[in-house]
Design a protein around this motif. Structure first.
Motif: not given
Length: 718
Positions: A653-655, A661-666, A669-680
């Motif tokens: 889900i892109v939003s 997105l609060v209830d998403c499992d993960q 977080v993207m920033e300038m084409g890179k993964v900044d973080d991934i978590a609940p």
């Protein structure tokens, strides 16, 4: 499917689409489906004795009377039996021996021969003159019959001239009524057969041209649909349409002037020797005049081609303005852009008119120079012939009857010669049109990716391993070393600032772009190895701006899935939150949606698009800003159903609205084409600065301290 496995091709039964009102698939329907899947198939009707002689052949599909089918494996001619296997069974199942009597009770006589294409399919051949020639030459039988009819008509063309010569030279001179009556009967008979044969030839030409036109039309549309989405995103739609439609000028040339000239050449070959027999001097004069016309056409061919090319380019530019104005008519009207668009249209029209006028003037010169020569062929040759007949100095003067016969046939000789010369002029325009169409249709297609590759059962586990991707012409990467992994059944939210690469992730998942580096795996399989058609049918995709086709609500929800029932449609609509507004409509699910979806709201349109994505029960669902166009009530309804929608499937889900997105499992977080973080959500709020900043910006109204300052100022303003 069992026969295709023998050739190493896995077919997806979900891609099969039966014809309307067809209780069971016919061989023709199956052939079309198999051709679309990258195989070569042919339906035939066989008798038992021919089936019995099929030794050491690949599996052949036998069509049964009850709509089912059997797999022919081999035959034993000496025993008079064939060996069959149940296509739905396992390969290790024992074969069944069937004799003629038992097979005739269930077999229709139809068979389906299947093999894997080993050569470049015609659908992948470049659209050029060689391809068009192959399309025409597939009608060899019709061309042979037309050529034969033309030869007979050419002979019949000579006979009336001979008869007229005899009438003038002998019948009138000798006052023989009996001879005249006999000649009249012969003329009536010749006229009857000439009329009948001309009708037959026209019918043959009509059928042949209709078949060629169908092949060309089907090919260019299939070729256009097989072009990747990236191509259409870089091109102006009106320009693409104008270039593709240029192929029909080539079609008209090949089935029109080229075919007529081809048929006229038979007349030339048969009549020209007869003209030399009548009078060689006059015959050479006709040939010299026709040659002069051809030379003039060749001289002017280059300049005329230049102006024709400029006219074609100007017309395509004007067509692009027309298409863009119609496609964006809502924006044009709401912003009162009519004057600006009229001015642009007027400028393009003036450009077209200017080049058309220049091209017409250039074409007028050769036509003016040619006209006296054509008049000489039709009038001057008669005068010269009369002079030769009166002077009788050559010893080979033609008589009055012969002169009339020569004039009757002379025009038939000059016409194909002049037509052949003008054919060269037409060919220049046709070559330009073919280049225009080829500039679109000859781009690399997705055909191989759509028809080959693995067709695994998809669960939905995703892995991005050092994925890098840049759009063509862009100096920066849209994705830079993206690494993350989620198991099947995960609800993944994707957030980030504009331009951070969120939508690019979904493009790679859909197979829109495959020229990335690194590895993108689905259930442990590189997505570039998966059949693209199978991949996209296993996904459900909802975009920010979705397109609905002109048709009923039910047709739009079941687009591409005609076998699904109304219960399936209702269930999908209920999950998407669309059921309540559909049932309020007078016609319910049979409500007709106008072109551009003008009779429904943006929120209703979006919910129908979500229902369309859910109807096939996809294992992986992509929502790319899918709720951005929804009103708060509709968005709340869809968000409330997200848990039910995501049950048993992976969701991406892109939003921009983080509350959804609060209830998403993960949450990625993207920033300038890179993964900044991934978590609940709870973890990201604590440790990810970018996510926390976005969350506070969107939920500022929840923090009373931030709103305490402006309140007194507003109060004072009152």
């Amino acid at each position: 499917m069992a026969a295709s496995k023998y050739h190493g091709v896995e077919l997806d039964p979900k891609t099969f689409r039966a014809e309307p009102n067809e209780p069971s698939p016919s061989p023709a329907t199956l052939v079309r489906w198999l051709d679309d899947q990258g195989m070569v198939a042919k339906g035939m009707h066989l008798k038992w004795r021919y089936l019995l002689r099929m030794f050491n052949t690949p599996p052949v599909v036998l069509m049964f009377k009850d709509g089912s089918a059997g797999l022919f494996i081999s035959a034993d001619y000496s025993r008079g039996v064939v060996w069959l296997r149940d296509p739905m069974g396992d390969e290790g199942d024992p074969l069944v021996a069937v004799d003629e009597l038992r097979l005739s009770q269930v077999w229709t006589g139809d068979v389906l021969l299947i093999r894997r294409s080993r050569t470049q399919a015609e659908s992948e051949s470049p659209v050029d003159i060689r391809w068009l020639t192959r399309v025409v030459m597939r009608e060899k039988k019709s061309l042979r019959d037309i050529a034969l009819a033309s030869m007979v008509l050419s002979v019949l063309t000579i006979l009336p001239a001979l008869i007229i010569m005899q009438v003038i030279n002998k019948v009138i001179g000798q006052h023989s009524m009996a001879t005249l009556f006999s000649i009249v009967m012969i003329m009536i008979t010749i006229t009857f057969y000439e009329t009948l044969l001309s009708y037959a030839r026209r019918e043959l030409v009509l059928v042949m041209t209709a078949r060629i036109d169908s092949r060309i039309s089907i090919h260019i549309f299939n070729r256009l649909l097989s072009l990747p989405l990236e191509y259409f995103e870089r091109q102006q739609a009106g320009n693409v349409i104008g270039r593709v439609m240029a192929i029909y000028k080539v079609r008209d040339f090949m089935t029109g002037s080229l075919l007529r000239t081809f048929l006229d050449m038979f007349t030339l070959v048969l009549i020209l020797p007869f003209l030399f027999f009548l009078n060689a001097t006059l015959a050479w004069m006709v040939l010299a005049a026709a040659g002069a016309i051809g030379l003039i056409v060749v001289i002017f061919m280059g300049p005329v081609a230049y102006y024709v090319g400029r006219v074609t380019g100007a017309e395509m530019a004007r067509g692009a303005v027309l298409y863009e104005s119609i496609a964006g008519i809502r924006t044009l009207k709401t912003l009162a852009l009519e004057p600006a668009r009229r001015q642009e249209w007027d400028e393009k029209t003036a450009e077209v008119t200017r080049w058309k006028l220049a091209a017409g003037r250039m074409s007028n010169w050769p036509q003016t120079i040619i006209m006296p020569i054509e008049m000489f062929i039709s009038r001057g040759v008669l005068l010269v012939g009369a002079y030769l007949a009166l002077s009788d100095t050559t010893g080979g003067a033609v008589g009055a009857g012969g002169l009339v016969a020569f004039m009757m046939l002379g025009g038939r000789v000059a016409s194909p010669l002049v037509g052949f010369a003008r054919l060269l002029e037409d060919f220049t325009e046709v070559r330009s049109s073919l280049e225009q169409a080829g500039s679109v249709l000859n781009n690399p297609t997705e055909t191989k990716a759509l028809t080959t590759g693995m067709r695994p059962k998809i669960q939905g586990a995703l892995s991005f391993i050092d994925v890098n991707f840049a759009y063509p012409g862009s100096p920066t990467k849209a994705l830079d070393g993206v690494d993350f992994e989620i198991p099947a059944g995960t609800m993944l939210g994707v957030v980030g600032r504009s331009g951070s690469g969120k939508s690019t992730l979904t493009r790679l998942l859909q197979g829109v772009s495959r020229n990335y580096t690194g590895y993108l795996k689905l259930d442990g399989i590189d997505m570039r190895e998966i059949n693209l058609n199978h991949l996209r049918r296993s996904f459900g995709v909802v975009l920010q701006d979705n397109f609905l086709f002109r048709g009923t609500i039910r047709d739009n929800i079941t687009a591409g899935r005609p076998g699904l029932t109304l219960d399936d449609v209702v269930q999908a609509a209920r999950l998407a939150g669309a059921e309540e507004f559909i049932e309020r409509m007078p016609a319910g699910y049979e409500t007709f949606i106008e072109e551009g979806s003008t009779n429904i709201s943006g929120g209703q349109k979006q919910r129908l698009a979500i229902a369309r994505a859910l109807i096939s029960d996809p294992r992986l669902l992509i929502l790319d800003e899918a709720t951005s166009a929804l009103d708060p009530e509709s968005e709340a309804l869809v968000n409330a159903n997200l848990q039910r929608i995501g049950k048993g499937r992976t969701m991406v889900i892109v939003s921009h609205r983080l509350s959804s997105l609060v209830d998403c499992d993960q949450i990625l977080v993207m920033e300038m084409g890179k993964v900044d973080d991934i978590a609940p959500h709870n973890v990201l709020v604590e440790r990810c600065a970018i996510y926390r900043q976005l969350w506070l910006q969107q939920n500022r109204h929840m923090n009373p301290d931030r709103n305490a300052g402006p309140a007194p100022m507003l109060a004072e303003g009152d």
